[in-house]
Design a protein around this motif. Structure first.
Motif, PDB file in Angstrom:
ATOM      1  N   ILE A  61       1.038  -1.372  -0.006  1.00  0.00           N
ATOM      2  CA  ILE A  61       0.192  -0.137   0.050  1.00  0.00           C
ATOM      3  C   ILE A  61       0.972   1.244  -0.051  1.00  0.00           C
ATOM      4  CG2 ILE A  61      -1.629   1.316   1.266  1.00  0.00           C
ATOM      5  CD1 ILE A  61      -2.907  -0.990   2.294  1.00  0.00           C
ATOM      6  N   MET A  62       1.821   1.345   0.820  1.00  0.00           N
ATOM      7  CA  MET A  62       2.872   2.437   0.963  1.00  0.00           C
ATOM      8  C   MET A  62       3.509   2.636  -0.357  1.00  0.00           C
ATOM      9  SD  MET A  62       2.302   3.392   3.974  1.00  0.00           S
ATOM     10  CE  MET A  62       3.858   4.692   4.290  1.00  0.00           C
ATOM     11  N   GLU A  63       3.698   1.499  -1.010  1.00  0.00           N
ATOM     12  CA  GLU A  63       4.650   1.725  -2.396  1.00  0.00           C
ATOM     13  C   GLU A  63       3.777   2.048  -3.199  1.00  0.00           C
ATOM     14  OE1 GLU A  63       6.464  -1.976  -2.828  1.00  0.00           O
ATOM     15  OE2 GLU A  63       8.093  -1.810  -1.580  1.00  0.00           O
ATOM     16  N   LYS A  64       2.509   1.876  -3.381  1.00  0.00           N
ATOM     17  CA  LYS A  64       1.483   2.186  -4.558  1.00  0.00           C
ATOM     18  C   LYS A  64       0.563   3.327  -4.328  1.00  0.00           C
ATOM     19  CE  LYS A  64       1.139  -2.809  -5.603  1.00  0.00           C
ATOM     20  NZ  LYS A  64       0.520  -4.073  -5.411  1.00  0.00           N
ATOM     21  N   TYR A  65       0.492   3.613  -3.125  1.00  0.00           N
ATOM     22  CA  TYR A  65      -0.376   4.746  -2.855  1.00  0.00           C
ATOM     23  C   TYR A  65      -0.218   6.115  -3.637  1.00  0.00           C
ATOM     24  CZ  TYR A  65      -3.356   7.599   0.445  1.00  0.00           C
ATOM     25  OH  TYR A  65      -4.289   8.318   0.732  1.00  0.00           O
ATOM     26  N   PRO A  73     -10.269   8.258 -10.889  1.00  0.00           N
ATOM     27  CA  PRO A  73     -11.153   9.124 -11.820  1.00  0.00           C
ATOM     28  C   PRO A  73     -11.438  10.539 -11.152  1.00  0.00           C
ATOM     29  CG  PRO A  73     -12.468   7.356 -10.531  1.00  0.00           C
ATOM     30  CD  PRO A  73     -10.921   7.116 -10.272  1.00  0.00           C
ATOM     31  N   ALA A  74     -11.985  11.402 -12.097  1.00  0.00           N
ATOM     32  CA  ALA A  74     -12.385  12.664 -11.581  1.00  0.00           C
ATOM     33  C   ALA A  74     -13.559  12.634 -10.492  1.00  0.00           C
ATOM     34  CB  ALA A  74     -12.868  13.343 -12.579  1.00  0.00           C
ATOM     35  N   GLY A  75     -13.332  13.391  -9.456  1.00  0.00           N
ATOM     36  CA  GLY A  75     -14.461  13.447  -8.326  1.00  0.00           C
ATOM     37  C   GLY A  75     -14.581  12.249  -7.462  1.00  0.00           C
ATOM     38  N   ASP A  76     -13.502  11.312  -7.530  1.00  0.00           N
ATOM     39  CA  ASP A  76     -13.530  10.046  -6.780  1.00  0.00           C
ATOM     40  C   ASP A  76     -11.843   9.984  -6.504  1.00  0.00           C
ATOM     41  OD1 ASP A  76     -14.033   8.118  -5.226  1.00  0.00           O
ATOM     42  OD2 ASP A  76     -14.985   6.761  -7.020  1.00  0.00           O
ATOM     43  N   ARG A  77     -11.875   8.834  -5.626  1.00  0.00           N
ATOM     44  CA  ARG A  77     -10.270   8.558  -5.355  1.00  0.00           C
ATOM     45  C   ARG A  77     -10.059   7.192  -5.363  1.00  0.00           C
ATOM     46  NH1 ARG A  77     -10.353   7.204   0.059  1.00  0.00           N
ATOM     47  NH2 ARG A  77     -12.428   7.623   1.109  1.00  0.00           N
ATOM     48  N   ILE A  78      -8.701   6.473  -5.165  1.00  0.00           N
ATOM     49  CA  ILE A  78      -8.752   5.158  -4.959  1.00  0.00           C
ATOM     50  C   ILE A  78      -9.224   4.685  -3.360  1.00  0.00           C
ATOM     51  CG2 ILE A  78      -7.155   3.141  -4.674  1.00  0.00           C
ATOM     52  CD1 ILE A  78      -7.477   4.568  -7.639  1.00  0.00           C
ATOM     53  N   HIS A  79      -9.983   3.438  -3.371  1.00  0.00           N
ATOM     54  CA  HIS A  79     -10.318   3.230  -1.813  1.00  0.00           C
ATOM     55  C   HIS A  79      -9.765   1.926  -1.555  1.00  0.00           C
ATOM     56  CE1 HIS A  79     -13.830   6.061  -1.925  1.00  0.00           C
ATOM     57  NE2 HIS A  79     -13.664   5.730  -3.268  1.00  0.00           N
ATOM     58  N   TRP A  80      -8.577   2.112  -0.751  1.00  0.00           N
ATOM     59  CA  TRP A  80      -7.645   0.990  -0.173  1.00  0.00           C
ATOM     60  C   TRP A  80      -8.403   0.326   1.008  1.00  0.00           C
ATOM     61  CZ3 TRP A  80      -3.578  -0.027  -3.211  1.00  0.00           C
ATOM     62  CH2 TRP A  80      -3.023   0.978  -3.902  1.00  0.00           C
ATOM     63  N   THR A  88       0.845  -5.152  14.675  1.00  0.00           N
ATOM     64  CA  THR A  88       0.468  -3.908  15.437  1.00  0.00           C
ATOM     65  C   THR A  88       1.300  -2.806  14.992  1.00  0.00           C
ATOM     66  OG1 THR A  88       1.834  -4.664  17.109  1.00  0.00           O
ATOM     67  CG2 THR A  88      -0.574  -5.023  17.261  1.00  0.00           C
ATOM     68  N   ASN A  89       2.750  -3.065  14.889  1.00  0.00           N
ATOM     69  CA  ASN A  89       3.914  -2.281  14.549  1.00  0.00           C
ATOM     70  C   ASN A  89       3.788  -1.341  13.233  1.00  0.00           C
ATOM     71  OD1 ASN A  89       4.662  -4.349  12.929  1.00  0.00           O
ATOM     72  ND2 ASN A  89       6.780  -4.226  13.688  1.00  0.00           N
ATOM     73  N   LYS A  90       2.648  -1.937  12.457  1.00  0.00           N
ATOM     74  CA  LYS A  90       2.556  -1.234  10.952  1.00  0.00           C
ATOM     75  C   LYS A  90       1.368  -0.676  10.875  1.00  0.00           C
ATOM     76  CE  LYS A  90       6.158  -3.788   9.123  1.00  0.00           C
ATOM     77  NZ  LYS A  90       5.766  -5.053   8.097  1.00  0.00           N
ATOM     78  N   VAL A  91       0.398  -0.430  12.094  1.00  0.00           N
ATOM     79  CA  VAL A  91      -0.767   0.213  11.792  1.00  0.00           C
ATOM     80  C   VAL A  91      -0.570   1.806  11.837  1.00  0.00           C
ATOM     81  CG1 VAL A  91      -2.773   0.906  13.350  1.00  0.00           C
ATOM     82  CG2 VAL A  91      -1.903  -1.109  13.416  1.00  0.00           C
ATOM     83  N   LYS A  92       0.497   2.146  12.035  1.00  0.00           N
ATOM     84  CA  LYS A  92       0.637   3.710  12.239  1.00  0.00           C
ATOM     85  C   LYS A  92       0.851   3.999  10.388  1.00  0.00           C
ATOM     86  CE  LYS A  92       5.552   2.994  13.201  1.00  0.00           C
ATOM     87  NZ  LYS A  92       6.514   3.391  14.329  1.00  0.00           N
ATOM     88  N   LYS A  97      -4.651   6.174   5.464  1.00  0.00           N
ATOM     89  CA  LYS A  97      -4.409   5.744   3.910  1.00  0.00           C
ATOM     90  C   LYS A  97      -5.804   4.591   3.441  1.00  0.00           C
ATOM     91  CE  LYS A  97       0.209   6.917   3.019  1.00  0.00           C
ATOM     92  NZ  LYS A  97       0.542   7.308   4.441  1.00  0.00           N
ATOM     93  N   VAL A  98      -6.213   3.908   4.600  1.00  0.00           N
ATOM     94  CA  VAL A  98      -7.085   2.971   4.109  1.00  0.00           C
ATOM     95  C   VAL A  98      -8.519   3.329   4.542  1.00  0.00           C
ATOM     96  CG1 VAL A  98      -5.327   1.096   4.356  1.00  0.00           C
ATOM     97  CG2 VAL A  98      -6.775   1.172   6.160  1.00  0.00           C
TER      98      VAL A  98
END
Length: 239
Positions: A61-65, A73-80, A88-92, A97-98
């Motif tokens: 997710i971090m690499e592709k975000y 698309p116009a007026g929308d966004r990617i919904h991850w 737990t150490n990756k939540v931050k 972003k998701v």
């Protein structure tokens, strides 16, 4: 077939399965599972209207975000959506972003999500992952332990429990997983019937490329389809 053609085919099957269960195609979210796939290929899916993407790993997710933003698309966004096991150490890294975390299966993880969401002043939608088939290789809370976990999470101000998720066994015939999906639906109804404060669940994330039609017939509201859209997994470091 192209990615766009694959999506049309999957959407047609979703519509047919939804109709069998007395619902509409719009009642089921198609989550394109983009793990291991390059940005350009994922972009084809987004251009074909699939703006909800599921990833197994925080790193992907971090690499592709950022790169994927140009395909929105116009007026929308990617919904991850984070659909894989979450440490737990990756939540931050993904808390802002998701749209949804599908794989919450412990109080410890929920507490970390609550902490990080509070810091960002957001309310995170989550699903409780249930190991309905009781597979040793799979993550997820046991069905009989779901209520206790829900009661603890219901006290958290920055988490909204939307429903349940499961990863069903890999089977050759999708009918073999029908009972797993039926039990998931029954568990959702049962938990809603407990009238736990702040818990009103409407989401069932279940069904993948090999069994999403049966999952929908049994009540799935989110299906996670990777191979059916993109083909076999892409490993850039392998010949």
């Amino acid at each position: 077939m192209s990615v766009a053609e694959n999506i049309r085919e999957v959407e047609a099957k979703i519509a047919a399965a939804a109709e069998k269960s007395g619902r509409k195609a719009e009642d089921v979210l198609l989550l394109a599972v983009s793990k291991t796939k390059p940005v350009e290929l994922i972009g084809e899916a987004v251009k074909a209207g699939c703006v909800s993407l599921g990833e197994n790993k925080v790193q992907e997710i971090m690499e592709k975000y950022e790169p994927m933003m140009e395909y929105a698309p116009a007026g929308d966004r990617i919904h991850w959506h984070l659909i894989g096991h979450l440490q737990t150490n990756k939540v931050k890294y993904i808390i802002d972003k998701v749209d949804m975390i599908h794989s919450v299966e412990s109080l410890k993880l929920a507490e970390e999500i609550e902490k990080r969401a509070a810091q960002k002043d957001v309310v995170m939608d989550i699903l409780i992952e249930v190991n309905m088939a009781d597979e040793e290789s799979k993550f997820g809370v046991k069905p009989e332990d779901a209520e206790a976990l829900l009661r603890e999470i219901s006290k958290m101000e920055h988490i909204r429990v939307r429903g349940l998720m499961t990863v069903a066994p890999f089977v050759e015939n999708q009918e073999e997983n029908r009972e797993v999906f039926r039990q998931m639906r029954e568990l959702l109804v049962d938990m809603n019937g407990k009238k736990i404060d702040n818990i009103k669940m409407d989401t069932l994330s279940m069904g993948m490329t090999g069994d999403y039609e049966v999952a929908i017939e049994e009540g799935a509201t989110i299906v996670r389809v990777g191979t059916g859209i993109f083909g076999e997994r892409y490993y850039p470091n392998k010949g």
